[in-house]
Every structure is written in structure tokens, then in C-alpha cells.
Design a protein around this motif. Structure first.
Motif, PDB file in Angstrom:
ATOM      1  N   GLY A  57       0.807  -1.226   0.000  1.00 11.29           N
ATOM      2  CA  GLY A  57       0.000   0.000   0.000  1.00 11.29           C
ATOM      3  C   GLY A  57       0.835   1.268   0.000  1.00 11.29           C
ATOM      4  O   GLY A  57       0.330   2.356  -0.318  1.00 11.29           O
ATOM      5  N   THR A  58       2.110   1.166   0.339  1.00 12.88           N
ATOM      6  CA  THR A  58       2.954   2.365   0.472  1.00 12.88           C
ATOM      7  C   THR A  58       3.173   3.078  -0.866  1.00 12.88           C
ATOM      8  O   THR A  58       3.286   4.306  -0.893  1.00 12.88           O
ATOM      9  N   PRO A  98       8.844   8.394 -12.707  1.00 14.87           N
ATOM     10  CA  PRO A  98       9.476   7.315 -11.928  1.00 14.87           C
ATOM     11  C   PRO A  98       8.553   6.714 -10.873  1.00 14.87           C
ATOM     12  O   PRO A  98       8.377   5.499 -10.836  1.00 14.87           O
ATOM     13  N   ILE A  99       7.938   7.549 -10.035  1.00 13.93           N
ATOM     14  CA  ILE A  99       7.095   6.973  -8.971  1.00 13.93           C
ATOM     15  C   ILE A  99       5.824   6.351  -9.574  1.00 13.93           C
ATOM     16  O   ILE A  99       5.309   5.361  -9.046  1.00 13.93           O
ATOM     17  N   GLY A 100       5.351   6.918 -10.690  1.00 17.63           N
ATOM     18  CA  GLY A 100       4.155   6.345 -11.320  1.00 17.63           C
ATOM     19  C   GLY A 100       4.423   4.938 -11.827  1.00 17.63           C
ATOM     20  O   GLY A 100       3.759   3.973 -11.422  1.00 17.63           O
ATOM     21  N   SER A 106       6.153  -2.151  -8.936  1.00 16.06           N
ATOM     22  CA  SER A 106       6.700  -2.682  -7.670  1.00 16.06           C
ATOM     23  C   SER A 106       5.578  -3.074  -6.706  1.00 16.06           C
ATOM     24  O   SER A 106       5.724  -4.031  -5.949  1.00 16.06           O
ATOM     25  N   ALA A 107       4.464  -2.364  -6.740  1.00 16.85           N
ATOM     26  CA  ALA A 107       3.359  -2.710  -5.823  1.00 16.85           C
ATOM     27  C   ALA A 107       2.762  -4.064  -6.185  1.00 16.85           C
ATOM     28  O   ALA A 107       2.429  -4.858  -5.302  1.00 16.85           O
ATOM     29  N   ALA A 142      10.801   1.159  -4.865  1.00 19.74           N
ATOM     30  CA  ALA A 142       9.757   2.192  -4.855  1.00 19.74           C
ATOM     31  C   ALA A 142      10.294   3.443  -4.168  1.00 19.74           C
ATOM     32  O   ALA A 142      10.032   4.570  -4.604  1.00 19.74           O
ATOM     33  N   ILE A 143      11.095   3.239  -3.113  1.00 25.28           N
ATOM     34  CA  ILE A 143      11.670   4.391  -2.387  1.00 25.28           C
ATOM     35  C   ILE A 143      12.673   5.131  -3.279  1.00 25.28           C
ATOM     36  O   ILE A 143      12.707   6.365  -3.306  1.00 25.28           O
TER      37      ILE A 143
END
Lengths: 158, 323
Positions: A57-58, A98-100, A106-107, A142-143
Motif C-alpha cells: 500500500g505504500t 518514476p514513482i508512477g 513494484s506494488a 519504490a523508495i
């Protein structure tokens, strides 16, 4: 004022939130199925499997954070839209990617790993700490993506 | 996300695997001086319906029902488990055909947990409504019924239905679309063919009889097995040494019970990698086979103790456990 610039920037915020949120929903869903399977047979493991289920969920939260920062930066939240040219708008869109993208993939991967880790807790509850580590390893990437998106969005001059 | 459809089921199976009997518990059972103490040990492990004074067969039947109920509750598609219910379904057909043709009504001859219950099967055979049977069953049911009615040859009827059951297992394995199920089906048919060859060799049956009883499979060659069986048991062992059933050849040379045990242990061994699968039907199949295996082992131990068999005779028949 180029209207396309703000459109691209908003698209960036949307990409960050949509993709990472979708990834988290799928990941938490997969882990949730496994958690439900274990709790059906052994309700005493509820707390342990819930913690593992929440790990994917992060990414959704990371996407939300980048989306929020982007909206603040372009003035959507503070009132008074920033005057963005197309190039700056595209830069913000690229910074959100990148985060998208990493958040989405990764989730899902973390959800599958979490489902397997829940299998460990089902059989050996005393190995909870080790079981947590496997899905937590996926979090690293993800980080990293969050870091790059954060630095990029905050580094772009508006 | 289609590869995650077994996630819930596998997690539930993982939780249930903790209650499977281990080799240690089987050892404890073997060490029990009386059958009552062995049954008490099982009851402490949650076996049976929980009522005292339960009979062995009732306890084992209860456990079989529990295992199937778990699979029915969890599996997203029961079709892939046809491979396991096929033999039961064909057994019900065989029992119904014999009961109707001989006019006898024996109780408790049918299996539960398959698509056609015993009562329904009796009605179908009595009314000759064979077309109500699933898959390829109508043809073989009609043929076996007519054969038994006209010839009175029970063995011929058995052979016809048993072969049809093997073919149905093979077909169900292919149709499941799951590699593990297909391999299980092929192993089941291969082992059945080997057992038929050994029995036929001992009783001096003809090649035609063997051909009518065996089903084609990938594990062994029916032609070569028949040729070997006609030349004697040693030839069967020699033939098996060149196949993936080489370990079975050594067990066959030892004793028939050693071969039976080897077959079950080989299946258990081949299922062990499923303990590390999370997103496939494999762990469900492995769990069901593990339950069947432990029920079979418990039956051997309890009946052995009930009939005062020597410990060594019981021990050599005890199967390897999945966990």
C-alpha cells in the motif's frame, strides 16, 4: 501563458497518483486474498498477516505525496495557477514518471511477494520477522523512485 | 491477474498443512500398544467427528469428507480436480451396474464427493438412462451393463469400466490445462498399467486381456509392458529399469507391498515442491493427495493393530508423509 504547460504538469500529478495507486490496490488485493485464506483457518494470525498485507500500500502513498507536491508547486492547491511553458510542464511530467511507473510495477510485485510471505506466517508464525523482509526488499525500489521524483519535482524552477 | 486466482486457496491450504500428520506422529501411532490408543492420538490431532466410540471406518470417511470439503470451499474451479474424482465416479458406476444386474442391494458401496452420487447412479442404471452420465461414460456404462447382463462375467465388466476410468483420468489431466495435474494423471495411469502387467503376468493372462485392461500413457509403453508381462515378472522389472519407474523395479523385486509403497512415496516426493508454490493449483492437489496418503497410512496402521499384525509388517507398509 501556454495552457499546454499546466496541462502537462497536471498530467504528471495524475500519472503519479493513478499508476502508483492502481499498483497498490492490486498489490494489497493479492496479499489480501492470501491473508483472508490464512485467517479463515487461523484467526489468531490476523494481526501478523494484516501488517504484511499493507506493505504494497505504500506505493500509493508515495504517488499521493508526489502528486500533492506537484499540485502545490504549480499553484493548483494554493490558488493562482503558475505560468508554465510547455518545456517546464513536460519536465514536471517526466519527474512524476518514476514513482508512477515504478510504483505500479513494484506494488504488484510486492503484493505477490507478500502473498508468499503470508504463506510463511501461516506455517511458521515465529518466522514473522523474516517473512516481512522479503516483500520489504521490493519496497527499496519504490523508495528510490520516490526519491528521484521528489528531487526532480522540487528541483524544477517554476 | 489470472495467475493469482489460487492465492486465497493456497494460503488457506498453507494454514491447513500445519495439521497434516508428520512422520513423527506416524511413528507415535506405530508405538501405541493398542488400536484404541492410536485412535485416541488421532482424535487429539482433530481427527474424526469428535464423538467418542467412533469406528475406524467412520473416522477415516469423516477425514476424507473434510479434505474434499476444503477443496470444494477453496478451489476456484473444481473441473481441474476431475482427475481425482474420476476413479470414484467410475467405481460408483461399477458398483451400480453390479448391484442392478445381480439384484443385490448392499449398503455403503458408493463413494461420496463425485459428480454423480451413489443413489443417483443406481437410478440411472436401473432405468437405463445412461445418457444422463457425464463425458464419455454413457457408452461404457451401456456396454458394461449389457456385457454383464448377457455374459454374467463380472471380471470383464470390471476390466471395461476400470480401463474407461484410466482413460477418463488421462483425459481429465489433459483438459485441466495444468502441468501438475497432467503429470499426476499420467503417473496414475502408468502405475495402474504396471500393476495390471504384474498381476496379469502372475495369473497368466493373455496379451489381448492385458491390452483390454491397460490405457495408453506417456510414462510407459503398453506394448512393451505386455511383451514383458508375457515373458514373466523379471522381464517387467528389466523393462521398468529403463524407464522413469526404475525405483519401482527394485521395489517390485522386493514384494508387491513394497511396490505399492514405492508408488505412493514417489507421488508424495513429486508433490513436495508444491510446498513452495503460491499461485497455482499445485498446492491444492498436493494437499488432497497428502490427506489421501495419510488416511491410507492410518488405515494400514489401525487395521494392522486391530488384527495384531507384527510391527515390522505394518512398518514396511507405512507411507512417507508430505510434511
Amino acid at each position: 501563458m501556454s495552457e499546454l504547460g499546466i496541462v502537462y504538469a497536471l498530467l504528471g500529478a495524475a500519472v503519479a497518483v493513478l499508476l502508483s495507486g492502481t499498483g497498490s490496490a492490486i498489490g494489497v488485493g493479492i496479499a489480501g486474498q492470501a491473508a483472508a485464506g490464512v485467517v479463515t483457518e487461523d484467526p489468531s494470525k490476523f494481526a501478523k498477516v494484516l501488517i504484511i498485507q499493507l506493505l504494497p500500500g505504500t506505493q500509493g502513498l508515495y504517488g499521493l505525496l508526489i502528486g500533492f507536491i506537484t499540485l502545490s508547486k504549480i499553484g493548483v492547491l494554493g490558488g493562482g495557477l503558475a505560468d508554465l511553458d510547455v518545456q517546464t510542464g513536460l519536465l514536471i511530467l517526466a519527474a512524476c514518471l518514476p514513482i508512477g511507473v515504478v510504483g505500479l510495477l513494484s506494488a504488484i510485485a510486492q503484493g505477490k511477494t507478500a502473498a508468499s510471505a503470508i504463506g510463511i506466517v501461516a506455517k511458521k508464525p515465529d518466522q514473522f520477522g523474516k517473512a516481512m523482509l522479503f516483500p520489504a526488499m521490493v519496497e527499496t525500489y519504490a523508495i528510490l523512485a520516490l526519491l528521484i521524483s521528489f528531487l526532480s519535482v522540487t528541483g524544477i524552477q517554476v | 491477474m489470472s495467475n493469482t486466482k489460487y492465492t486465497y486457496a493456497v494460503a488457506r491450504i498453507r494454514a491447513l498443512e500445519t495439521s497434516l500428520l508428520t512422520d513423527g506422529v506416524i511413528g507415535q501411532m506405530l508405538g501405541c500398544p493398542t488400536v484404541e490408543q492410536a485412535m485416541q492420538l488421532l482424535m487429539e490431532k482433530g481427527w474424526g467427528s469428535g464423538t467418542s466410540e467412533e469406528k475406524i471406518e467412520d473416522m477415516l470417511a469423516c477425514e476424507e469428507q473434510k479434505a474434499w470439503r476444503v477443496i470444494q470451499d477453496t478451489a476456484p474451479d473444481m473441473k481441474v480436480f476431475d482427475v481425482l474424482s474420476c476413479p470414484r465416479l467410475y467405481h460408483n458406476l461399477k458398483a451400480a451396474v453390479k448391484a442392478v444386474c445381480t439384484g443385490s442391494h448392499v449398503k455403503d458401496i458408493f463413494y461420496d464427493g463425485c459428480s454423480v452420487s451413489g443413489e443417483e447412479m443406481m437410478r440411472i442404471v436401473e432405468n437405463k438412462e445412461f445418457d444422463r452420465l457425464p463425458g464419455r461414460m454413457p457408452g461404457i456404462a451401456r456396454e458394461a451393463f449389457e456385457t454383464l447382463l448377457h455374459t454374467g462375467d463380472g471380471q470383464l465388466c470390471d476390466v471395461m469400466i476400470d480401463r474407461a476410468a484410466l482413460e477418463a483420468v488421462q483425459e481429465a489431466g489433459r483438459q485441466s490445462g495444468e502441468t501438475i495435474i497432467r503429470e499426476y494423471a499420467d503417473t496414475t495411469v502408468s502405475i495402474a498399467d504396471i500393476k495390471i502387467a504384474v498381476r496379469c503376468s502372475r495369473t497368466g493372462k493373455s496379451a489381448e486381456f492385458m491390452r483390454s485392461a491397460m490405457a495408453e500413457c506417456e510414462g510407459v509403453s503398453v506394448d512393451q509392458l505386455i511383451r514383458a508381462a508375457l515373458s514373466g515378472e523379471d522381464e517387467i522389472i528389466k523393462y521398468l529399469e529403463g524407464t522413469s519407474y526404475a525405483g519401482g523395479a527394485a521395489a517390485l523385486a522386493e514384494s508387491p507391498s513394497a511396490f505399492e509403497r514405492w508408488c505412493d512415496d514417489r507421488m508424495t516426493e513429486s508433490m513436495k515442491p508444491q510446498k513452495y508454490e503460491t499461485f497455482s493449483v499445485g498446492p491444492l492437489l498436493a494437499y488432497l493427495l497428502a490427506r489421501e496418503n495419510e488416511i491410507k497410512t492410518v488405515r494400514i496402521i489401525l487395521t494392522g493393530k486391530q488384527n495384531s499384525f507384527p510391527d515390522d509388517a505394518i512398518r514396511e507398509r507405512v507411507r512417507e508423509m508430505y510434511v
